[in-house]
Design a protein around this motif. Structure first.
Motif, PDB file in Angstrom:
ATOM      1  N   PHE A  65      73.576  64.744  58.575  1.00  0.00           N
ATOM      2  CA  PHE A  65      73.919  63.779  57.460  1.00  0.00           C
ATOM      3  C   PHE A  65      75.183  64.245  56.874  1.00  0.00           C
ATOM      4  CE2 PHE A  65      69.186  64.256  57.394  1.00  0.00           C
ATOM      5  CZ  PHE A  65      68.940  62.872  57.737  1.00  0.00           C
ATOM      6  N   CYS A 122      72.321  59.106  48.576  1.00  0.00           N
ATOM      7  CA  CYS A 122      71.063  59.614  48.959  1.00  0.00           C
ATOM      8  C   CYS A 122      70.115  58.842  47.945  1.00  0.00           C
ATOM      9  CB  CYS A 122      70.845  61.116  48.779  1.00  0.00           C
ATOM     10  SG  CYS A 122      71.879  62.073  50.006  1.00  0.00           S
ATOM     11  N   TRP A 174      68.280  66.648  55.018  1.00  0.00           N
ATOM     12  CA  TRP A 174      68.258  65.654  54.024  1.00  0.00           C
ATOM     13  C   TRP A 174      68.003  66.346  52.717  1.00  0.00           C
ATOM     14  CZ3 TRP A 174      69.808  60.765  53.505  1.00  0.00           C
ATOM     15  CH2 TRP A 174      69.273  60.027  52.651  1.00  0.00           C
ATOM     16  N   GLN A 232      65.423  67.995  60.274  1.00  0.00           N
ATOM     17  CA  GLN A 232      66.213  66.919  59.665  1.00  0.00           C
ATOM     18  C   GLN A 232      65.562  66.728  58.543  1.00  0.00           C
ATOM     19  OE1 GLN A 232      65.812  63.590  62.693  1.00  0.00           O
ATOM     20  NE2 GLN A 232      68.107  63.566  62.544  1.00  0.00           N
TER      21      GLN A 232
END
Length: 351
Positions: free
Chosen positions: A53, A113, A100, A96
């Motif tokens: 990200f 986000c 995040w 992942q």
């Protein structure tokens, strides 16, 4: 000032529009040729990319620039070319998820986000996690390209064709091309810059991408889902799914081959066979250092290049093209990371 823009994809259109805003009616030359990346692109503006990200380069600055740019272009064309996307990403590993969650703790990631805690979902008998990315948008590239080209044709500012490089003579104060004379010629040719004898020293790498145009069975619009690949619901009738990406030299021999891997990925992602309407293929112009290229030729300042937007043309073009009027009038300088002068040493090696 008489200016010719060679290339009518997102780069050429953005520069033409910025010159229009500055009161300059530039002329555009373009032809819909095999491999044009803008016509094959999804037109996605995505602030967070990759498995970790990472925030797209300069995105905090790009965002307000692209809003004003696409709003002004939409007013000119009489049709909205930019829409907000409901962007969902599906994560298939705890690493992942942790990546995040780490991003959500950073203040400069807060605008992007939209969903701090991943939602656990069941899909295709796999445990996945769903998060939402904010400030993602879709540019309708075909509406933009076809609408802008149509406008220029009506105004007598568009030539359908391919430039003959052996007829380009940058003679001091002007550039002569056949019987025409221009103050400035700006090449926005994408990967075809490798065939341009004036700018073929630049490290532009063609990356071949393919995507599927699918029937939109659920009539969803303005939403994108990212599993292994990206599915963007573009109209009630169709959606875009892709894309592949691999470096090539020139046009691939099997340019129109069927991308079986994409169909297989879709079945894996959605547990059903896609209903395929069309196949899109294009060669994205990427650069060795992953930054765009803009500026004057080192020996022929009447020739300019705007290239290397890669997969982020829809987000980068509004900001970069806005630098051009000041650069042409020599009232502004370009940021070093995009300035063509960073590759002067490559030109010197062959001259």
């Amino acid at each position: 000032m008489s200016i010719l823009i060679v290339g009518g994809g997102i780069a050429g259109i953005a520069i033409h529009f910025r010159l229009r805003q500055a009161g300059i009616d530039a002329h555009m030359m373009d032809q819909a040729l095999e491999g044009n990346s803008s016509r094959a692109a999804a037109g996605i503006i995505n602030p967070l990319t990759g498995s970790n990200f990472a925030k797209s380069w300069n995105f905090d600055y790009l965002l307000p620039e692209l809003f004003s740019f696409y709003e002004d272009v939409s007013q000119l064309l009489g049709v909205n070319v930019l829409k907000k996307l409901d962007f969902n990403r599906y994560l298939n590993s705890l690493s992942q998820v942790n990546a995040w969650l780490m991003k959500t703790t950073l203040s400069d990631y807060e605008p992007y986000c939209g969903q701090a805690d991943p939602i656990s979902v069941e899909k295709n008998k796999k445990n996945l996690y769903k998060v939402k990315v904010e400030n993602a948008y879709h540019v309708n590239m075909m509406t933009l390209i076809d609408g802008y080209h149509s406008l220029l044709r009506k105004e007598g500012l568009f030539t359908e064709g391919i430039i003959a490089y052996d007829q380009v003579f940058p003679d001091g104060e002007v550039v002569r091309i056949s019987k025409d004379v221009w103050d400035q010629v700006i090449f926005c040719e994408g990967w075809r810059v490798n065939n341009n004898p004036f700018f073929n020293y630049l490290p532009v790498i063609p990356n071949w991408g393919q995507a599927l145009v699918l029937k939109n069975r659920d009539s969803i619009v303005d939403r994108a889902d990212r599993f292994k690949n990206l599915l963007c619901y573009q109209t009630p009738e169709h959606c875009w799914y892709g894309a592949t990406m691999r470096p090539v030299e020139g046009l691939p021999a099997d340019f129109n081959s069927y991308p079986q891997s994409l169909e297989d990925d879709f079945i894996q992602d959605y547990d059903q066979a896609p209903e395929i309407l069309d196949i899109k293929s294009g060669l994205r112009p990427t650069v060795r250092d992953r930054k765009p290229i803009i500026g004057r030729h080192p020996a022929h300042p009447r020739l300019m290049c705007f290239n290397g937007l890669g997969t982020k043309g829809a987000s980068l073009a509004p900001w970069l093209s806005g630098l051009l009027p000041g650069y042409l009038s020599e009232s502004a300088i370009l940021p070093a990371e995009v300035d063509i002068r960073r590759f002067d040493h490559l030109w010197s090696k062959i001259h």
